[in-house]
Design a protein around this motif. Structure first.
Motif, PDB file in Angstrom:
ATOM      1  N   TYR A 183      18.175  26.995 -16.214  1.00  0.00           N
ATOM      2  CA  TYR A 183      17.536  27.468 -15.000  1.00  0.00           C
ATOM      3  C   TYR A 183      18.052  28.849 -14.610  1.00  0.00           C
TER       4      TYR A 183
ATOM      5  N   THR B 213       9.812  28.240  -5.111  1.00  0.00           N
ATOM      6  CA  THR B 213      10.088  29.429  -4.322  1.00  0.00           C
ATOM      7  C   THR B 213      10.426  29.034  -2.893  1.00  0.00           C
TER       8      THR B 213
ATOM      9  N   GLU C   8      13.785  28.989 -11.269  1.00  0.00           N
ATOM     10  CA  GLU C   8      12.954  28.781 -12.444  1.00  0.00           C
ATOM     11  C   GLU C   8      13.652  27.845 -13.416  1.00  0.00           C
TER      12      GLU C   8
ATOM     13  N   GLU D 125       8.541  26.575 -11.485  1.00  0.00           N
ATOM     14  CA  GLU D 125       9.204  27.472 -10.549  1.00  0.00           C
ATOM     15  C   GLU D 125       9.070  26.919  -9.137  1.00  0.00           C
TER      16      GLU D 125
ATOM     17  N   LYS E 135      13.753  32.456  -5.914  1.00  0.00           N
ATOM     18  CA  LYS E 135      12.956  31.808  -6.953  1.00  0.00           C
ATOM     19  C   LYS E 135      13.888  31.046  -7.879  1.00  0.00           C
TER      20      LYS E 135
END
Length: 85
Positions: A13, A36, A29, A34, A27
């Motif tokens: 990540y 946010t 990921e 993803e 963010k």
């Protein structure tokens, strides 16, 4: 949107911090997925260190990664439904 820097990053990540329009944008990921988070800069009085602390909180991170697992499960189940219909 202005990239500020990474909060954390591993092979699995990446957590990146941005600023835009009076907000911190974080963010997270993981692979194809993803998440946010948008937070007013006023909530943290412009102190990026507090954002780093928030996204280093183990309990919070566990819920984020559990959500990624659920996102993956949901996506795979949807693909299977489409393929079998």
């Amino acid at each position: 949107m202005r990239y500020v820097g990474d909060i954390s990053s591993t092979d699995h990540y990446k957590i990146a911090l941005y600023t835009w329009n009076g907000k911190y944008i974080v963010k997270v990921e993981a692979g194809l997925y993803e998440q946010t988070y948008k937070v007013s800069e006023m909530d943290f009085l412009g102190d990026e260190a507090d954002i780093h602390k928030l996204f280093s909180d183990e309990a919070f991170l566990k819920t984020i990664f559990a959500r990624f697992n659920q996102m993956h499960t949901d996506f795979q189940e949807a693909i299977e439904r489409v393929e079998t219909s």
